[in-house]
Design a protein around this motif. Sequence first.
Motif, mmCIF file in Angstrom:
data_model
loop_
_atom_site.group_PDB
_atom_site.id
_atom_site.type_symbol
_atom_site.label_atom_id
_atom_site.label_comp_id
_atom_site.label_asym_id
_atom_site.label_seq_id
_atom_site.Cartn_x
_atom_site.Cartn_y
_atom_site.Cartn_z
ATOM 1 N N ASN A 185 51.824 -60.992 -5.435
ATOM 2 C CA ASN A 185 52.161 -60.653 -4.053
ATOM 3 C C ASN A 185 52.108 -59.158 -3.802
ATOM 4 O OD1 ASN A 185 52.584 -63.354 -3.695
ATOM 5 N ND2 ASN A 185 54.796 -63.219 -3.383
ATOM 6 N N GLU A 186 52.772 -58.414 -4.673
ATOM 7 C CA GLU A 186 52.832 -56.958 -4.496
ATOM 8 C C GLU A 186 51.450 -56.323 -4.622
ATOM 9 O OE1 GLU A 186 56.714 -58.557 -5.706
ATOM 10 O OE2 GLU A 186 54.697 -58.729 -6.560
ATOM 11 N N LEU A 187 50.673 -56.808 -5.568
ATOM 12 C CA LEU A 187 49.333 -56.262 -5.778
ATOM 13 C C LEU A 187 48.441 -56.515 -4.563
ATOM 14 C CD1 LEU A 187 47.082 -55.040 -7.500
ATOM 15 C CD2 LEU A 187 46.748 -57.293 -8.547
ATOM 16 N N VAL A 188 48.471 -57.723 -4.043
ATOM 17 C CA VAL A 188 47.608 -58.051 -2.906
ATOM 18 C C VAL A 188 47.999 -57.244 -1.673
ATOM 19 C CG1 VAL A 188 46.955 -59.875 -1.299
ATOM 20 C CG2 VAL A 188 46.989 -60.336 -3.744
ATOM 21 N N VAL A 189 49.292 -57.099 -1.418
ATOM 22 C CA VAL A 189 49.723 -56.302 -0.264
ATOM 23 C C VAL A 189 49.234 -54.866 -0.392
ATOM 24 C CG1 VAL A 189 51.703 -55.333 0.962
ATOM 25 C CG2 VAL A 189 51.713 -57.733 0.294
#
Length: 207
Positions: free
Chosen positions: A63-67
Amino acid sequence: MQSRTPAPRATGRPRSAAAHSAILAATREALVELGWSKLTLGDVARRAGVAKTTLYRRWAGKNELVVDAVAELFDELELPDRGSLAADIEGVVLQFAAILDRPEARNGLMAVVAESTRDDALRERVRASIVDRQKRLVLTGRTRAQRRGELPPESGPEETARKIDLIFDMVAGAVVHRTLVSAEPADDEWAREFTRVLLLGLTGAED
């Protein structure tokens, strides 16, 4: 001999800017090719040519990487000084639409928005990394227009914050809906008409 305290290790951005950019680019590439559900940190690491542990040291999960990968695209937005508030708005609207026309931006944004509807932590990260960061453009535009005498000053910081939020929601919401939901072009003509309505209101009349 005095002992030296080791310098604190930098966190967040990898030591190599090239590696950081490669990881985010690989994430966007994987989003386009695989979609959210099939994207894994292992696949991103392979595409970026880095160890999987490199990703886990900087991002808690997918999640954090994609954002962050999506946010980097919107950081390209700039507010051009085209001489008037209307022209400035048209310029940033066209830039925004051009970014959303790119598959990596379109797929990435739709994915994180969809996932954030059932993940409060992800929604907060989207707000902080994408929405709040891009509100700088509205603040810059209002300040510039006020210096030109095109807009009156606000009564205080609370009114400023409310207007910044409202303007951002109107512009971003309209462009996202036009390009991603309606799948219609946000071209020069549409940008001019949208800006006219934004500045004059539905019942406003031009001088």
